[in-house]
Design an enzyme around this catalytic site. Structure first.
Site, short mmCIF file in Angstrom:
data_model
loop_
_atom_site.label_atom_id
_atom_site.label_comp_id
_atom_site.label_asym_id
_atom_site.label_seq_id
_atom_site.Cartn_x
_atom_site.Cartn_y
_atom_site.Cartn_z
CB CYS A 1 30.23 39.31 42.50
SG CYS A 1 29.91 38.77 44.18
CG HIS B 1 34.63 39.73 42.60
ND1 HIS B 1 34.20 40.75 43.43
CD2 HIS B 1 34.13 38.58 43.13
CE1 HIS B 1 33.46 40.24 44.39
NE2 HIS B 1 33.41 38.93 44.24
CG ASN C 1 33.67 39.05 48.21
OD1 ASN C 1 32.90 39.90 47.78
ND2 ASN C 1 33.69 37.81 47.75
#
Lengths: 328, 328
Positions: B117, B256, B285
Site C-alpha cells: 500500500c 493511506h 481502500n
C-alpha cells in the site's frame, strides 16, 4: 528515443563492497530433463545451450537469504533491502519482506523492484541514486528466482532454459569505484513474446478462463531475438557513449544468461568471446538472478580487478533492454 | 533502528507538476455489498467507514492509463514510467509495460516498485533521487489497483474495505518545491497480518494445496492496528524531525485510506481532523492507489497551495510504515 543526447553522463560514486551467490545442491541434467519434455539430451544441449540447471528444494526467500548472508558477512546490517527478482513469493506483502524475515531482521526498509530479467540492473541504478542523494548508505540488493517452478513441459524450448539460483550484493558509497552510465528502454510491442499471463488481476487464479499454461512461462524465442537484434546494437552504443568510453574499453561483459545463443550474441556487437561471462551451460536461465549470478561467478574466479570497466547488459520480458557500466 | 540520527536531511528539489485520477463509473453501495457478505449496510458503514466503493469493468492497465493521460495532459512524453501499484496485472512482464502499452508509447524505460500500500511513497522517493542524480527528467508514477477483485466475501471485515481506482503524477525538478524528508521501515513480524498468499512461487496457482482463500485478500485488522499504534507515533516524529519541522508545521496530512478508523487515527498523533484528507467513505481502500487518489482529491478541491507542507503517510502489508513530506 528523443531523450538520448549522446552526451557523457556524470558518474555516481558507488561500489559493490561485498557479494554472495546461492546455487541449490540438486542438479538436473539434460538427460533427466529429456524425459519430462520429450526431447533428447542432445536436442536440449544444442537448442538451449544449458547442460545442467540447479533445482531448489527450499523456498525463494530461503534461497535469497542464503546469498544475502554471504554478501552481508560480518558487516553491519543494511539500511535498505531491495528485492530485485523476476517472480514474487506471494502477491502481498511484497517479497522483500520475506527475505528480511529469513535474514532475521526487523525494522529495515524493504521493497521490490520489478523489471523482469533486468530487475538487478534497474535496482542497482535506483540504489546508487538513493545513496548519492543521502537517503541510504548500505543497500542490500537480492535477486532470487525459482525458474524451474514456472516451466511448461509442453513448451520444450523454454522449459529447457530455466533454472534456480540467487545472488546478492551490498552497494555503498565509494571514492574510487563508480557507476559510469546506465541505459534502459522498454518496448511494449514485445510484451507478448515473453509471458507468465496468470497470477495477477488479468487471469486471476480464481478465473475459470485461466488455463494451466497461463500460469507457466512462455517465450517466443525467435520473436525476442528479432527485436533484440534490431534494438540491441544501438542500445549498447548509447550505453558506452554515456560512459564516455569505447566498446574496446569494456574489460568484461556480464550478460543476462538467457540461453547459449543469448550469451554468444554479444560477440556480434563487437566483444571478444573471452570478455563475455558465460555460465549458462551450468546455471541455465535463472530469470532476474542470472545477471548478478554471472557477476558473482566472475568475481569468484578472479576475472574482475580494480579499475576494470564492467558492463552488465541484457534483454528482459517487456521487451526491455538495459545495461550499466561499473568502473570497479 | 540505529540508523536514524535525528538530524535534518537535505531536501531534493522536485515537484509534482501535474496529476490525474480515474474513478470507475460503477459504484457499489453498502446496501448492494451487504447481500454479498451477509452483513447489514449499517454494519458495513460502521465497521469499515466505507459507504460506497467504485468497481472497475476495465482492466487495471486501462484504468491506470486513464489517470496517466490526465496527468500527462498536452505535455511531453515522460522519460520514465514507474508502476507503483499493489497487485500486478500478470506475473511477467511487469505491469508498467502494460500501462505504457495502453498509453500508446514505445521505448520509454518502465519498471514497477512494489511496497504494497506504500508503493507510491517509495516510488516518489526513488523518482526524486533518480531526477536529482540526472538519470531522468520527467517521471510518470502511476498507482492503480482493482481491490474489489481480491475480496474474500467470507471475510466481511476486509471485503467491506476494498475498492478500485487509479491516480498518476508527473514528477520533475523544481527550484521552489521540494521533497523535504522521507522515512520508511518494514517489520516482517507483521507479514502474516495482511496477505494475499497465492499468485507466486509459495502457493502457485498450479499447487493443489492452494485454496480459494489463498488467492484473495486477508487482513487481521486488530493485529495491524496494534502494531501500527505502537510504531506509528515514533515514525511520524522521526519524519517531521528529518524535515526540520514540527507536527504543527504540517498543513495537510494525506494518509493511506485504509479504513474509516485507519484515517481518523491520525488525530491521535496530534493532527487536527480538518487537516487530514479523508475520502475513504466514497472511495474505500484502493490498496496502493489510495494515497495518490487522496492527494489528487485534495488538489482538485483546492486544499493545497504553494509553500504548504504536505505529509503523505500510511501503513502497508509487511508490516511497513512510511511517509514523506513535500514542500509544495
Amino acid at each position: 528515443l528523443t531523450y538520448f543526447t549522446g552526451a557523457k553522463v556524470k558518474p555516481i560514486g558507488v561500489e559493490i563492497s561485498s557479494f554472495g551467490m546461492a546455487l541449490p545442491d540438486e542438479i538436473e541434467s539434460a538427460v533427466q530433463l529429456s524425459k519430462k519434455i520429450g526431447r533428447s539430451a542432445d536436442w536440449i544441449k544444442r537448442r538451449s545451450g544449458v547442460l545442467n540447471r540447479h533445482i531448489s528444494n527450499i523456498s525463494m526467500p530461503e534461497l535469497a537469504a542464503k546469498a544475502a548472508r554471504i554478501a552481508l558477512g560480518d558487516g553491519p546490517r543494511p539500511d535498505l533491502i531491495i528485492n530485485a527478482s523476476g517472480v514474487a513469493y506471494q502477491v502481498l506483502p511484497d517479497t522483500s519482506v520475506f527475505i528480511q524475515q529469513e535474514l532475521g531482521f526487523e525494522g529495515i526498509p524493504s521493497f521490490s523492484i520489478h523489471a523482469t530479467c533486468l530487475s538487478f540492473i534497474v535496482a542497482l541504478q535506483n540504489a546508487a541514486s538513493l545513496i548519492e542523494t543521502g537517503v541510504y548508505e548500505r543497500v542490500l540488493i537480492v535477486s532470487a528466482d525459482l525458474g524451474s517452478r514456472g516451466r511448461n513441459f509442453d513448451e520444450p524450448e523454454s522449459a529447457a532454459l530455466l533454472g534456480d539460483g540467487a545472488a546478492a550484493v551490498v552497494l555503498e558509497a565509494s571514492e574510487s569505484a563508480s557507476l559510469l552510465a546506465y541505459h534502459f528502454k522498454t518496448w511494449p510491442s514485445g510484451a507478448k513474446h515473453t509471458e507468465v499471463r496468470g497470477g495477477g488481476t488479468r487471469l486471476h487464479p480464481q478465473n475459470p478462463k485461466t488455463t494451466h499454461a497461463d500460469n507457466l512461462f512462455s517465450m517466443n524465442g525467435p520473436a525476442v531475438f528479432k527485436m533484440a537484434r534490431k534494438l540491441g546494437g544501438p542500445m549498447i552504443q548509447e550505453l558506452v557513449d554515456k560512459a564516455g568510453l569505447k566498446k574496446s574499453d569494456i574489460d568484461l561483459v556480464v550478460p543476462h544468461q538467457a540461453s547459449g545463443f543469448g550469451v554468444r550474441v554479444y560477440t556480434r556487437y563487437g566483444f571478444d568471446e573471452d570478455k563475455i561471462v558465460n555460465v549458462v551451460a551450468e546455471q541455465g536461465n535463472c530469470v532476474a538472478a542470472s545477471i548478478p549470478m554471472a557477476l558473482v561467478s566472475a568475481l569468484q574466479s578472479g576475472r574482475i580487478k580494480s579499475g576494470d570497466n564492467i558492463m552488465l547488459i541484457g534483454t528482459g520480458a517487456g521487451l526491455s533492454i538495459g545495461g550499466l557500466i561499473l568502473r570497479w
